[in-house]
Design a protein around this motif. Structure first.
Motif, PDB file in Angstrom:
ATOM      1  N   TYR A 147       0.860  -1.182   0.000  1.00 15.88           N
ATOM      2  CA  TYR A 147       0.000   0.000   0.000  1.00 15.88           C
ATOM      3  C   TYR A 147       0.903   1.240   0.000  1.00 15.88           C
ATOM      4  O   TYR A 147       1.779   1.385   0.859  1.00 15.88           O
ATOM      5  N   LEU A 148       0.689   2.141  -0.974  1.00 12.42           N
ATOM      6  CA  LEU A 148       1.531   3.313  -1.142  1.00 12.42           C
ATOM      7  C   LEU A 148       0.652   4.559  -1.244  1.00 12.42           C
ATOM      8  O   LEU A 148      -0.219   4.634  -2.121  1.00 12.42           O
ATOM      9  N   VAL A 149       0.863   5.524  -0.364  1.00 11.35           N
ATOM     10  CA  VAL A 149       0.059   6.739  -0.377  1.00 11.35           C
ATOM     11  C   VAL A 149       0.789   7.822  -1.162  1.00 11.35           C
ATOM     12  O   VAL A 149       2.012   7.890  -1.163  1.00 11.35           O
ATOM     13  N   SER A 150       0.018   8.668  -1.845  1.00  6.50           N
ATOM     14  CA  SER A 150       0.571   9.801  -2.586  1.00  6.50           C
ATOM     15  C   SER A 150       0.260  11.094  -1.838  1.00  6.50           C
ATOM     16  O   SER A 150      -0.866  11.291  -1.367  1.00  6.50           O
ATOM     17  N   ASP A 151       1.270  11.983  -1.752  1.00  2.00           N
ATOM     18  CA  ASP A 151       1.040  13.272  -1.097  1.00  2.00           C
ATOM     19  C   ASP A 151       0.719  14.373  -2.121  1.00  2.00           C
ATOM     20  O   ASP A 151       1.118  15.522  -1.968  1.00  2.00           O
ATOM     21  N   ALA A 170      -6.926  13.003  -3.411  1.00  2.00           N
ATOM     22  CA  ALA A 170      -6.004  12.292  -2.525  1.00  2.00           C
ATOM     23  C   ALA A 170      -6.257  10.793  -2.621  1.00  2.00           C
ATOM     24  O   ALA A 170      -7.404  10.342  -2.591  1.00  2.00           O
ATOM     25  N   ARG A 171      -5.182  10.002  -2.704  1.00  6.40           N
ATOM     26  CA  ARG A 171      -5.343   8.590  -3.039  1.00  6.40           C
ATOM     27  C   ARG A 171      -4.159   7.767  -2.550  1.00  6.40           C
ATOM     28  O   ARG A 171      -3.104   8.290  -2.212  1.00  6.40           O
ATOM     29  N   PRO A 204      -1.084  13.799   2.605  1.00  6.88           N
ATOM     30  CA  PRO A 204      -0.840  12.461   3.166  1.00  6.88           C
ATOM     31  C   PRO A 204       0.649  12.107   3.119  1.00  6.88           C
ATOM     32  O   PRO A 204       1.295  12.246   2.082  1.00  6.88           O
ATOM     33  N   GLU A 205       1.187  11.654   4.242  1.00 10.55           N
ATOM     34  CA  GLU A 205       2.611  11.354   4.320  1.00 10.55           C
ATOM     35  C   GLU A 205       2.924   9.944   4.802  1.00 10.55           C
ATOM     36  O   GLU A 205       4.016   9.442   4.542  1.00 10.55           O
ATOM     37  N   ASP A 232       9.546   9.831  -2.923  1.00 10.94           N
ATOM     38  CA  ASP A 232       8.546  10.803  -3.364  1.00 10.94           C
ATOM     39  C   ASP A 232       9.218  11.722  -4.382  1.00 10.94           C
ATOM     40  O   ASP A 232      10.146  12.462  -4.046  1.00 10.94           O
ATOM     41  N   ASN A 233       8.747  11.689  -5.626  1.00 10.80           N
ATOM     42  CA  ASN A 233       9.379  12.503  -6.674  1.00 10.80           C
ATOM     43  C   ASN A 233       8.877  13.943  -6.718  1.00 10.80           C
ATOM     44  O   ASN A 233       9.308  14.731  -7.571  1.00 10.80           O
ATOM     45  N   ASN A 234       7.941  14.275  -5.814  1.00 15.18           N
ATOM     46  CA  ASN A 234       7.395  15.637  -5.756  1.00 15.18           C
ATOM     47  C   ASN A 234       6.807  16.102  -7.092  1.00 15.18           C
ATOM     48  O   ASN A 234       6.658  17.305  -7.318  1.00 15.18           O
TER      49      ASN A 234
END
Length: 388
Positions: free
Chosen positions: A75-79, A87-88, A135-136, A366-368
């Motif tokens: 499970y990987l959250v995106s900020d 948000a996902r 989300p972090e 995180d590639n921002n």
């Protein structure tokens, strides 16, 4: 659910001899011989640029990774802050063995639901009373169909950091209470409280599955300064929760390193803090420190700390001499890990063990959504310390 699309190579998940998915709970072969100190070797890395998309949306901002043995998925959250899409978080399959990291395969994306039952909107379309989340961290709650995720807050609109509980499909369930010191003060000019974009960055689930740890990225205003070149930062707070009651139990202090001494080029844009934590046996956590200096780039270090130290939960300010920070041991400087580059690594989890019994640590960057950065998935095999 947003969609079900694949990204990357298609490899089957690990399988037991009878063809069923292999999970961490199954019997494992004997572990590899231990060494004097824990060490890691690189199994491999996967790198994605901004051209990688999922359901027509660029894949990026991946700030956490967590392995769920119950469904053999990550499970990987995106900020993203709902900029490219609401948000996902994503689920994925990752295939590796002693020969290397072979594939990272996204299979679903889920919107994180807001308390009002709707997906989160972007800053331009924000709804009254609803934060635009950042989300972090995200962890699946063991033995349940729920997860927890943290947001650094929406300070500009008056929303502080949050720890939220959701169903596995992303539907919001409830918020977990934060200690008063971690909450956003009523006055924007207050000299206490969290700093913008330096709040809830890491979550760990204890090996006993009864305890949750929640880490700040940097020190509260009243607890000390952020790291500078040659000067460690003020202590940041890592809070322990009782997972049954969802209440804070105790808290420890952790002192982040000074900015790397060789990062001298443009010191005005520089930061160091905790980007993730992970349980590592009774009374211990792994702590990932990630720094950035404009003109020099990222630096990442992995530490092991003891959680048996002063309880700071009731301390309004961390005054030197009144507490003992967590003792820390350096396990890995990622500059020595053999990676093509060290990017903005923000998430880590234990995956299924290798056939040798060695544990595998997986990390994600995180590639921002910056074309100068990459989404980087890293697999490391651990040779444990004999003292553990």
């Amino acid at each position: 659910m947003v969609a079900s699309v694949l990204a990357g190579c298609g490899h089957a998940p690990f399988r037991a001899p009878d063809g069923s998915p292999r999970t961490q709970a199954e019997a494992l072969p004997p572990a590899a011989p231990c060494t004097g100190t824990a060490s890691f070797r690189l199994l491999g890395e996967t790198r994605w640029g901004l051209d990688v998309q999922f359901a027509g949306v660029p894949v990026g901002g991946l700030s956490s990774i967590d392995y769920n043995a119950a469904d053999d998925r990550y499970y990987l959250v995106s900020d993203d802050r709902s900029a490219h899409d609401s948000a996902r978080f994503y689920t994925a399959r990752i295939h590796y063995d002693a020969g290397g990291l072979h594939s990272v395969q996204l299979d679903e994306a889920h919107y994180l639901g807001a308390p009002d039952g709707q997906p989160y909107a972007s800053k331009r379309a924000a709804r009254a009373g609803v934060a635009v989340p950042d989300p972090e961290a995200l962890r699946v709650l063991p033995g349940s169909q729920r997860l927890v995720w943290s947001s650094e807050g929406d300070f500009a609109r008056g929303f502080g950091p949050e720890l939220n509980e959701a169903a596995l499909d992303g539907r919001w369930q409830q918020a977990w209470p934060l200690p008063p010191q971690l909450q956003l003060p009523a006055s924007k000019s207050a000299s206490t409280g969290p700093r913008n974009n330096m709040t809830l960055e890491g979550i760990a689930i204890g090996d006993d599955q009864k305890t949750l740890w929640l880490a700040m990225e940097g020190a509260l205003k009243q607890d000390g300064p952020l790291p500078a070149r040659g000067l460690p930062g003020g202590p940041l707070r890592i809070t322990q929760y009782d997972m049954a009651t969802r209440q804070p139990q105790r808290q420890i202090a952790y002192v982040p390193d000074a900015l790397p001494a060789d990062n001298l080029t443009l010191p005005l844009v520089a930061v160091n803090g905790v980007s993730e934590i992970l349980a590592d046996g009774p009374g211990h956590l792994l702590v990932l420190e990630r720094s950035y200096v404009l003109g020099t780039g990222f630096s990442v270090r992995l530490y092991r700390i003891s959680t048996e130290t002063t309880d700071t939960l009731t301390m309004d300010a961390l005054v030197p001499g009144q507490f003992e920070p967590a003792a820390k041991t350096l396990l890995l400087d990622f500059a020595q890990a053999g990676l093509q580059t060290v990017d903005n690594i923000e998430g880590m989890t234990w995956g299924p063990r290798l056939a040798s019994g060695e544990r595998v640590l997986l990390l994600v960057s995180d590639n921002n959504f910056n074309p100068a950065e990459v989404t980087q998935v890293v697999a490391l095999a651990e040779t444990p310390s004999c003292s553990r």
